[in-house]
Design a protein around this motif. Structure first.
Motif, PDB file in Angstrom:
ATOM      1  N   ARG A  85       0.902  -1.154  -0.100  1.00  0.00           N
ATOM      2  CA  ARG A  85      -0.143   0.009   0.104  1.00  0.00           C
ATOM      3  C   ARG A  85       0.884   1.329  -0.139  1.00  0.00           C
ATOM      4  O   ARG A  85       0.607   2.167  -0.776  1.00  0.00           O
ATOM      5  CB  ARG A  85      -0.889  -0.117   1.140  1.00  0.00           C
ATOM      6  CG  ARG A  85      -1.679   1.208   1.309  1.00  0.00           C
ATOM      7  CD  ARG A  85      -2.733   1.226   2.472  1.00  0.00           C
ATOM      8  NE  ARG A  85      -3.666   2.233   2.519  1.00  0.00           N
ATOM      9  CZ  ARG A  85      -3.018   3.877   3.080  1.00  0.00           C
ATOM     10  NH1 ARG A  85      -1.744   3.836   3.218  1.00  0.00           N
ATOM     11  NH2 ARG A  85      -4.005   4.635   2.785  1.00  0.00           N
ATOM     12  N   SER A 178      -5.567  -1.124   0.549  1.00  0.00           N
ATOM     13  CA  SER A 178      -6.169  -0.603   1.845  1.00  0.00           C
ATOM     14  C   SER A 178      -7.301  -1.624   2.099  1.00  0.00           C
ATOM     15  O   SER A 178      -7.498  -1.704   3.438  1.00  0.00           O
ATOM     16  CB  SER A 178      -6.755   0.944   1.569  1.00  0.00           C
ATOM     17  OG  SER A 178      -5.865   1.933   1.101  1.00  0.00           O
ATOM     18  N   THR A 189      -1.884   2.230   9.802  1.00  0.00           N
ATOM     19  CA  THR A 189      -1.660   2.481   8.551  1.00  0.00           C
ATOM     20  C   THR A 189      -1.419   3.886   8.325  1.00  0.00           C
ATOM     21  O   THR A 189      -0.547   4.084   7.227  1.00  0.00           O
ATOM     22  CB  THR A 189      -3.073   2.176   7.657  1.00  0.00           C
ATOM     23  OG1 THR A 189      -3.663   0.758   8.114  1.00  0.00           O
ATOM     24  CG2 THR A 189      -3.175   2.430   6.313  1.00  0.00           C
ATOM     25  N   SER A 193       1.986   4.534   6.282  1.00  0.00           N
ATOM     26  CA  SER A 193       1.783   5.478   4.688  1.00  0.00           C
ATOM     27  C   SER A 193       3.168   6.309   4.629  1.00  0.00           C
ATOM     28  O   SER A 193       3.676   6.646   3.903  1.00  0.00           O
ATOM     29  CB  SER A 193       0.569   6.230   4.915  1.00  0.00           C
ATOM     30  OG  SER A 193      -0.391   5.397   4.863  1.00  0.00           O
TER      31      SER A 193
END
Length: 313
Positions: A85, A178, A189, A193
Motif C-alpha cells: 500500500r 487498503s 496504516t 503510509s
C-alpha cells in the motif's frame, strides 16, 4: 415550536461528512502545493518534494500517535500488504505531481476519480468479490466522462493526461491494498503510509542529494513553507479521513468524496486562474454522477445483504 434535537447517530453522521469534506480540502492543499513547487518558477525536483512530503508526514504521525498509543502502534498484522500500500501511495504521489506539472488542478483531480471505479470493476479478480453488472456500467460511464475531459481540443497536454491516467491506476492499487490492511488499526496504516515513502526516498537519496544541497539555499521562506506544507496537508487529510470513517459508514460517505472536485477546482482557479470549460464540466459531471450512483447502489446492496443475515443470540 422548536425543532427536536438531532439524534446522536445523526450528529455522528453529520460530523463524519464534515470531517470528510475537510479532508478533501486538505488533500487538495497537498495537490496545489505540489503543483506550485513543480512549476517552472520554483522548479523543485520531484524526488525532493516526495522526500519532504513523506518525511514530514512520518514525523507528524510519530509525534502525535506514539505518545498516546505507544510503539505498539507500529506493529502490523500484514506488513507485506502495508508495504504494498505504501509503495502504491508513493507511486500515485509521484505520478500525480508529474501530471500537475502539465495539467490544471481541477481536470487532473477529475481523472483521479476514475480510480474507485477501476476498483469496483476489478473487484471480482482483485478482491474475490461477486461480479455485478452495475459496477462495470459505472466504470464504463466514468471512463466516458474522463474521455470527455481529456478529449482532443481540450487543450490538455497529452503527457500530463498520460500521467493522470497512470495516477488513477496507482490509486486503484492503493485502494485495493487498503482493503487488505483493514484489519490493522487505522493509525498504524497512517504511520506506515509515511514510513514506506520515507524509506524509499531515503534509499534513492544518492540520486538527488546534489539537488537537495543546491535547493537548501535557493528557496525563499514562502517556498520552504509550501514545501513543508506538503507533508502537513497530506498527513492532515488522511488523519481527518480516519476520524470521518469512525463517525459514519464508508458506504454513506462515498458520494461525498467527489466534493474534492470543488476544492481542487477552487484552488486551481484562485491560484492559477485555471477553470474548466463547459464541456470539461460535462465530463466531470459524468464521472461524479457515475461514482455517486454506484455508491448509492452499493449502499443499498450492502444494506439488503445485512438485512438477510439472521440475528445471532
Amino acid at each position: 415550536m422548536p425543532s427536536p434535537p438531532a439524534s446522536p447517530a445523526g450528529r455522528q453522521i453529520l460530523a463524519g461528512v464534515l470531517l470528510l469534506v475537510a479532508s478533501m480540502w486538505a488533500l487538495s492543499g497537498l495537490d496545489a502545493s505540489g503543483k506550485y513547487l513543480m512549476g517552472t518558477d520554483v522548479g523543485v525536483t520531484l524526488l525532493a518534494v516526495c522526500l519532504v512530503r513523506y518525511g514530514v508526514h512520518m514525523a507528524l504521525t510519530l509525534i502525535t500517535i506514539i505518545p498516546s498509543r505507544g510503539w505498539k502502534a507500529l506493529r502490523s498484522s500484514r506488513p507485506r500488504a502495508q508495504a504494498a500500500r505504501g509503495l502504491s501511495m508513493l507511486a500515485a504521489t509521484m505520478l500525480f505531481f508529474s501530471a500537475l506539472h502539465y495539467l490544471p488542478l481541477g481536470q487532473a483531480t477529475a481523472i483521479n476519480f476514475l480510480a474507485p471505479l477501476i476498483v469496483l470493476a476489478a473487484a471480482p479478480w482483485a478482491l474475490k468479490e461477486p461480479p455485478f453488472l452495475s459496477r462495470w456500467v459505472a466504470a464504463g460511464a466514468g471512463l466516458l466522462g474522463v474521455l470527455v475531459v481529456v478529449r482532443p481540443g481540450s487543450g490538455l497536454d497529452p503527457t500530463g493526461t498520460l500521467f493522470g491516467l497512470l495516477t488513477a491506476c496507482a490509486l486503484a492499487s492503493q485502494y485495493i491494498a487498503s482493503r487488505r490492511v483493514a484489519v490493522d488499526d487505522p493509525y498504524t496504516t497512517l504511520i506506515w503510509s509515511g514510513a514506506v515513502g520515507s524509506a524509499v526516498m531515503t534509499l534513492l537519496l544518492p540520486l538527488y542529494w546534489r539537488d537537495l544541497v543546491a535547493l537548501s539555499g535557493q528557496l525563499s521562506a514562502l517556498e520552504w513553507l509550501v514545501l513543508l506544507g506538503t507533508g502537513f496537508w497530506g498527513c492532515l487529510g488522511h488523519f481527518l479521513q480516519i476520524h470521518a470513517y469512525h463517525k459514519a459508514p464508508a458506504s454513506l460517505l462515498a458520494p461525498f468524496v467527489y466534493f474534492q472536485i470543488v476544492s481542487g477546482t477552487a484552488l486551481g482557479w484562485l491560484i492559477w486562474g485555471q477553470f474548466p470549460d463547459l464541456v470539461s464540466w460535462l465530463g466531470i459531471a459524468i464521472v461524479c454522477s457515475s461514482g455517486i450512483t454506484i455508491g448509492l447502489i452499493e449502499w443499498r446492496r450492502n444494506g439488503a445483504s445485512r438485512a438477510r443475515i439472521p440475528p445471532t443470540s
